[in-house]
Design a protein around this motif. Structure first.
Motif, PDB file in Angstrom:
ATOM      1  N   ASP A 126       0.837  -1.199   0.000  1.00 56.56           N
ATOM      2  CA  ASP A 126       0.000   0.000   0.000  1.00 56.56           C
ATOM      3  C   ASP A 126       0.875   1.254   0.000  1.00 56.56           C
ATOM      4  OD1 ASP A 126      -2.554   1.387   0.175  1.00 56.56           O
ATOM      5  OD2 ASP A 126      -2.041   1.804   2.264  1.00 56.56           O
ATOM      6  N   GLU A 127       1.947   1.226   0.785  1.00 57.99           N
ATOM      7  CA  GLU A 127       2.865   2.362   0.840  1.00 57.99           C
ATOM      8  C   GLU A 127       3.487   2.642  -0.528  1.00 57.99           C
ATOM      9  OE1 GLU A 127       5.907   2.053   3.828  1.00 57.99           O
ATOM     10  OE2 GLU A 127       4.434   1.728   5.422  1.00 57.99           O
ATOM     11  N   GLN A 128       3.757   1.603  -1.282  1.00 59.53           N
ATOM     12  CA  GLN A 128       4.410   1.764  -2.574  1.00 59.53           C
ATOM     13  C   GLN A 128       3.463   2.284  -3.654  1.00 59.53           C
ATOM     14  OE1 GLN A 128       5.852  -2.228  -3.025  1.00 59.53           O
ATOM     15  NE2 GLN A 128       7.665  -1.866  -1.775  1.00 59.53           N
ATOM     16  N   GLN A 129       2.179   2.243  -3.401  1.00 58.40           N
ATOM     17  CA  GLN A 129       1.222   2.691  -4.408  1.00 58.40           C
ATOM     18  C   GLN A 129       0.433   3.904  -3.913  1.00 58.40           C
ATOM     19  OE1 GLN A 129       1.103   1.647  -7.513  1.00 58.40           O
ATOM     20  NE2 GLN A 129       2.634   0.067  -7.204  1.00 58.40           N
ATOM     21  N   SER A 130      -0.697   3.682  -3.282  1.00 62.21           N
ATOM     22  CA  SER A 130      -1.603   4.769  -2.897  1.00 62.21           C
ATOM     23  C   SER A 130      -0.966   5.737  -1.906  1.00 62.21           C
ATOM     24  CB  SER A 130      -2.893   4.194  -2.312  1.00 62.21           C
ATOM     25  OG  SER A 130      -3.526   3.372  -3.252  1.00 62.21           O
ATOM     26  N   MET A 131      -0.274   5.202  -0.912  1.00 61.39           N
ATOM     27  CA  MET A 131       0.338   6.075   0.083  1.00 61.39           C
ATOM     28  C   MET A 131       1.429   6.948  -0.518  1.00 61.39           C
ATOM     29  SD  MET A 131       0.886   4.323   3.768  1.00 61.39           S
ATOM     30  CE  MET A 131       1.670   5.507   4.807  1.00 61.39           C
ATOM     31  N   ARG A 132       2.154   6.415  -1.470  1.00 61.59           N
ATOM     32  CA  ARG A 132       3.206   7.182  -2.152  1.00 61.59           C
ATOM     33  C   ARG A 132       2.586   8.389  -2.858  1.00 61.59           C
ATOM     34  NH1 ARG A 132       4.312   7.242  -7.286  1.00 61.59           N
ATOM     35  NH2 ARG A 132       3.109   5.365  -7.696  1.00 61.59           N
ATOM     36  N   LEU A 133       1.451   8.177  -3.513  1.00 59.59           N
ATOM     37  CA  LEU A 133       0.772   9.276  -4.197  1.00 59.59           C
ATOM     38  C   LEU A 133       0.250  10.308  -3.204  1.00 59.59           C
ATOM     39  CD1 LEU A 133      -1.279   7.280  -6.857  1.00 59.59           C
ATOM     40  CD2 LEU A 133       0.829   8.573  -7.208  1.00 59.59           C
ATOM     41  N   LEU A 134      -0.317   9.833  -2.112  1.00 60.94           N
ATOM     42  CA  LEU A 134      -0.840  10.731  -1.083  1.00 60.94           C
ATOM     43  C   LEU A 134       0.290  11.574  -0.501  1.00 60.94           C
ATOM     44  CD1 LEU A 134      -3.111  11.728   0.758  1.00 60.94           C
ATOM     45  CD2 LEU A 134      -2.688   9.725   2.219  1.00 60.94           C
ATOM     46  N   HIS A 135       1.395  10.940  -0.162  1.00 59.72           N
ATOM     47  CA  HIS A 135       2.543  11.665   0.393  1.00 59.72           C
ATOM     48  C   HIS A 135       3.041  12.714  -0.595  1.00 59.72           C
ATOM     49  CE1 HIS A 135       6.690  12.454   1.695  1.00 59.72           C
ATOM     50  NE2 HIS A 135       6.240  12.156   2.912  1.00 59.72           N
TER      51      HIS A 135
ATOM     52  N   ALA B  60       1.002  12.984   8.778  1.00 61.01           N
ATOM     53  CA  ALA B  60      -0.236  13.308   8.059  1.00 61.01           C
ATOM     54  C   ALA B  60      -0.563  12.223   7.029  1.00 61.01           C
ATOM     55  CB  ALA B  60      -0.103  14.671   7.378  1.00 61.01           C
ATOM     56  N   THR B  61       0.452  11.733   6.330  1.00 55.26           N
ATOM     57  CA  THR B  61       0.237  10.696   5.323  1.00 55.26           C
ATOM     58  C   THR B  61      -0.293   9.422   5.967  1.00 55.26           C
ATOM     59  OG1 THR B  61       2.007  11.593   3.941  1.00 55.26           O
ATOM     60  CG2 THR B  61       1.333   9.340   3.503  1.00 55.26           C
ATOM     61  N   HIS B  62       0.353   8.978   7.047  1.00 52.39           N
ATOM     62  CA  HIS B  62      -0.080   7.742   7.701  1.00 52.39           C
ATOM     63  C   HIS B  62      -1.469   7.879   8.330  1.00 52.39           C
ATOM     64  CE1 HIS B  62       4.057   6.357   7.179  1.00 52.39           C
ATOM     65  NE2 HIS B  62       3.554   5.149   7.350  1.00 52.39           N
ATOM     66  N   LEU B  63      -1.739   9.015   8.944  1.00 53.90           N
ATOM     67  CA  LEU B  63      -3.056   9.206   9.558  1.00 53.90           C
ATOM     68  C   LEU B  63      -4.160   9.235   8.502  1.00 53.90           C
ATOM     69  CD1 LEU B  63      -2.166  11.820  12.297  1.00 53.90           C
ATOM     70  CD2 LEU B  63      -3.106   9.537  12.693  1.00 53.90           C
ATOM     71  N   LEU B  64      -3.930   9.967   7.439  1.00 57.61           N
ATOM     72  CA  LEU B  64      -4.938  10.066   6.392  1.00 57.61           C
ATOM     73  C   LEU B  64      -5.098   8.736   5.659  1.00 57.61           C
ATOM     74  CD1 LEU B  64      -6.973  11.903   5.104  1.00 57.61           C
ATOM     75  CD2 LEU B  64      -5.166  12.866   3.690  1.00 57.61           C
ATOM     76  N   SER B  65      -3.988   8.082   5.365  1.00 54.89           N
ATOM     77  CA  SER B  65      -4.049   6.781   4.702  1.00 54.89           C
ATOM     78  C   SER B  65      -4.780   5.764   5.576  1.00 54.89           C
ATOM     79  CB  SER B  65      -2.634   6.285   4.381  1.00 54.89           C
ATOM     80  OG  SER B  65      -2.688   5.004   3.817  1.00 54.89           O
ATOM     81  N   GLY B  66      -4.483   5.771   6.865  1.00 55.54           N
ATOM     82  CA  GLY B  66      -5.165   4.859   7.791  1.00 55.54           C
ATOM     83  C   GLY B  66      -6.661   5.107   7.809  1.00 55.54           C
ATOM     84  N   ALA B  67      -7.037   6.373   7.810  1.00 58.18           N
ATOM     85  CA  ALA B  67      -8.459   6.716   7.802  1.00 58.18           C
ATOM     86  C   ALA B  67      -9.131   6.238   6.516  1.00 58.18           C
ATOM     87  CB  ALA B  67      -8.639   8.226   7.962  1.00 58.18           C
ATOM     88  N   LEU B  68      -8.452   6.423   5.393  1.00 59.63           N
ATOM     89  CA  LEU B  68      -9.015   5.997   4.112  1.00 59.63           C
ATOM     90  C   LEU B  68      -9.128   4.474   4.035  1.00 59.63           C
ATOM     91  CD1 LEU B  68      -7.103   8.453   1.760  1.00 59.63           C
ATOM     92  CD2 LEU B  68      -9.523   8.557   2.369  1.00 59.63           C
ATOM     93  N   ASN B  69      -8.107   3.773   4.509  1.00 58.96           N
ATOM     94  CA  ASN B  69      -8.163   2.307   4.508  1.00 58.96           C
ATOM     95  C   ASN B  69      -9.293   1.805   5.404  1.00 58.96           C
ATOM     96  OD1 ASN B  69      -6.114   1.587   2.685  1.00 58.96           O
ATOM     97  ND2 ASN B  69      -4.539   1.858   4.229  1.00 58.96           N
ATOM     98  N   GLU B  70      -9.427   2.385   6.584  1.00 55.55           N
ATOM     99  CA  GLU B  70     -10.495   1.966   7.495  1.00 55.55           C
ATOM    100  C   GLU B  70     -11.868   2.267   6.903  1.00 55.55           C
ATOM    101  OE1 GLU B  70     -11.032   0.242  10.369  1.00 55.55           O
ATOM    102  OE2 GLU B  70      -8.977  -0.381  10.007  1.00 55.55           O
ATOM    103  N   ALA B  71     -11.995   3.434   6.278  1.00 52.64           N
ATOM    104  CA  ALA B  71     -13.271   3.780   5.643  1.00 52.64           C
ATOM    105  C   ALA B  71     -13.606   2.775   4.542  1.00 52.64           C
ATOM    106  CB  ALA B  71     -13.210   5.199   5.079  1.00 52.64           C
ATOM    107  N   ALA B  72     -12.613   2.436   3.734  1.00 56.18           N
ATOM    108  CA  ALA B  72     -12.837   1.477   2.652  1.00 56.18           C
ATOM    109  C   ALA B  72     -13.210   0.102   3.207  1.00 56.18           C
ATOM    110  CB  ALA B  72     -11.598   1.384   1.769  1.00 56.18           C
ATOM    111  N   LEU B  73     -12.521  -0.334   4.267  1.00 50.02           N
ATOM    112  CA  LEU B  73     -12.849  -1.625   4.891  1.00 50.02           C
ATOM    113  C   LEU B  73     -14.280  -1.627   5.421  1.00 50.02           C
ATOM    114  CD1 LEU B  73      -9.485  -2.272   6.732  1.00 50.02           C
ATOM    115  CD2 LEU B  73     -10.457  -3.728   4.954  1.00 50.02           C
ATOM    116  N   TRP B  74     -14.652  -0.555   6.080  1.00 50.40           N
ATOM    117  CA  TRP B  74     -16.014  -0.432   6.633  1.00 50.40           C
ATOM    118  C   TRP B  74     -17.045  -0.443   5.505  1.00 50.40           C
ATOM    119  CZ3 TRP B  74     -18.788   4.632   7.080  1.00 50.40           C
ATOM    120  CH2 TRP B  74     -20.041   4.478   7.691  1.00 50.40           C
ATOM    121  N   LEU B  75     -16.808   0.367   4.484  1.00 53.54           N
ATOM    122  CA  LEU B  75     -17.757   0.431   3.369  1.00 53.54           C
ATOM    123  C   LEU B  75     -17.826  -0.893   2.618  1.00 53.54           C
ATOM    124  CD1 LEU B  75     -16.909   4.022   2.107  1.00 53.54           C
ATOM    125  CD2 LEU B  75     -19.034   3.305   3.238  1.00 53.54           C
TER     126      LEU B  75
END
Length: 196
Positions: free
Chosen positions: A124-133, A153-168
């Motif tokens: 995930d870090e190598q793809q989506s998180m890299r773009l976010l950062h 900021a990157t880790h907090l936001l990425s974590g929130a997005l991953n959790e949101a996606a898992l929940w949805l």
């Protein structure tokens, strides 16, 4: 020699595409390499030759999915010239694309379970998180962000997005799914406004 490399590349891609269909429909646990090989019209030995194992094939499919998701994030973000809107559009795209049926099971359900959280997070870090950062770094350099640490900021936001996606993803086929998505996207806007 060139033809052999081209044939090999075509076989690998074909196996990945067919395996993706099987993993999406049946899930990792209920897929067999025999069926994937049969559908691809290759031997099971060819699958082992190119990917080493069922887990190796799955990892290659997950990498393919993550690259496609990252590409779609970039495409969505590019729909706006405004830096803040680009950030929002990219984040929104992650949540909506990750829960699409052809991505959800591989990326969010089987990915962490099959590979383990550590390896899944690294991918995930190598793809989506890299773009976010990269987007956050650009915005900070241009004065759009409060004085925040980019890694945090990157880790907090990425974590929130991953959790949101898992929940949805868990509630994707329920009556609450549409309202939950809307709530999620509104909350995302508010979170992003907090670092503006």
């Amino acid at each position: 020699m060139r033809r052999n490399k081209k044939d090999t590349a075509e076989t690998i891609l074909k196996l990945q595409e067919i395996a993706r269909q099987h993993f999406t429909i049946h899930g990792y646990a209920d897929c067999s390499l025999e069926e994937i090989a049969k559908t691809a019209e290759v031997t099971r030995g060819a699958v082992y030759h190119h990917f080493g194992s069922k887990k190796g094939l799955f990892k290659a499919v997950l990498e393919l999915v993550q690259r496609e998701v990252a590409q779609r994030l970039e495409e969505e973000a590019a729909l706006s010239e405004d830096q803040w809107e680009q950030l929002y559009l990219g984040c929104r795209a992650f949540v909506t694309v990750a829960i699409e049926p052809e991505n959800r099971r591989i990326m969010l359900i089987d990915g962490p379970a099959v590979l383990g959280w550590e390896e899944w997070r690294l991918m995930d870090e190598q793809q989506s998180m890299r773009l976010l950062h990269g987007q956050l770094e650009l915005m900070q350099q241009q004065g759009y962000l409060k004085n925040v640490r980019l890694d945090a900021a990157t880790h907090l936001l990425s974590g929130a997005l991953n959790e949101a996606a898992l929940w949805l993803a868990q509630i994707a086929n329920t009556a609450d799914a549409s309202e939950a998505m809307e709530d999620c996207l509104q909350t995302l806007r508010r979170l992003l406004d907090g670092i503006r």
